[in-house]
Design an enzyme around this catalytic site. Sequence first.
Site, PDB file in Angstrom:
ATOM      1  CE  LYS A   1     108.186  23.068   8.474  1.00  0.00           C
ATOM      2  NZ  LYS A   1     108.250  24.538   8.279  1.00  0.00           N
TER       3      LYS A   1
ATOM      4  NE  ARG B   1     101.227  22.796  13.349  1.00  0.00           N
ATOM      5  CZ  ARG B   1     101.989  23.575  12.600  1.00  0.00           C
ATOM      6  NH1 ARG B   1     102.832  24.401  13.170  1.00  0.00           N
ATOM      7  NH2 ARG B   1     101.917  23.530  11.279  1.00  0.00           N
TER       8      ARG B   1
ATOM      9  NE  ARG C   1     108.236  32.678  -1.155  1.00  0.00           N
ATOM     10  CZ  ARG C   1     107.863  31.739  -0.304  1.00  0.00           C
ATOM     11  NH1 ARG C   1     108.565  30.620  -0.195  1.00  0.00           N
ATOM     12  NH2 ARG C   1     106.780  31.898   0.445  1.00  0.00           N
TER      13      ARG C   1
ATOM     14  NE  ARG D   1     102.129  31.729  -0.836  1.00  0.00           N
ATOM     15  CZ  ARG D   1     102.423  30.705  -0.048  1.00  0.00           C
ATOM     16  NH1 ARG D   1     103.258  29.755  -0.476  1.00  0.00           N
ATOM     17  NH2 ARG D   1     101.925  30.622   1.165  1.00  0.00           N
TER      18      ARG D   1
ATOM     19  NE  ARG E   1     103.134  31.657   7.189  1.00  0.00           N
ATOM     20  CZ  ARG E   1     103.576  31.520   5.939  1.00  0.00           C
ATOM     21  NH1 ARG E   1     103.658  32.568   5.149  1.00  0.00           N
ATOM     22  NH2 ARG E   1     103.934  30.332   5.489  1.00  0.00           N
TER      23      ARG E   1
END
Length: 216
Positions: free
Chosen positions: A13, A87, A126, A160, A171
Amino acid sequence: MNIILLGPPGAGKGTQAARLQAERGMIQLSTGDMLREARASGSPIGDKVKAIMDAGELVSDEIVTALIGERIDGACGKGAIFDGFPRTRGQAEALDHLLAERGRHLDHVIELAVDEDALVQRITGRFSCAKCATGYHDTFKPTQVPGVCDACGSTEFVRRKDDNEETVRTRMAEYRAKTAPILPYYDQRGLVRRVDGMANVDEVAAQIAAILDGEA
């Protein structure tokens, strides 16, 4: 043109919102960014946000809606991209009210549809160079020489802490539980369009452009 971008964390996004800002002059309204900015501002509402966040509590819909209203007032005529808001059904209704008060309306709700297992692989793979921050991926973009940064030659890399499978799946579950239920609210008004969030960045951008330009 006012749109909502929906999708779980890692769906892209932010990347697509940045492109829309650069290419169309739209303004991204990210509740996360706004809350952080308000907290650091020292304003009365910022002090209230800071106290709530420091206590580990959720900022109320009333405060979030007030911040959104301020940003809508400052947004240019080319439109806004809502990211992270609404939300809940209550927030969706509040947004309708905010826009109507300003003689505006919501044009599209665009969901970046993803395959969750593939998204977990995308996120958990990542890593980046600790020296120059060049980004890589275990599978999709490894370094040309194993263990050596293509850009600066450093051999130190970082990941991360929240780019792990357990956190990512948590999440995504939170997204399904809290955000996805607003889709029927917009579906019944014919506003929801879905794009393939697993496609490459340019392909996703092209799909979104076709929706905004009335070609899809």
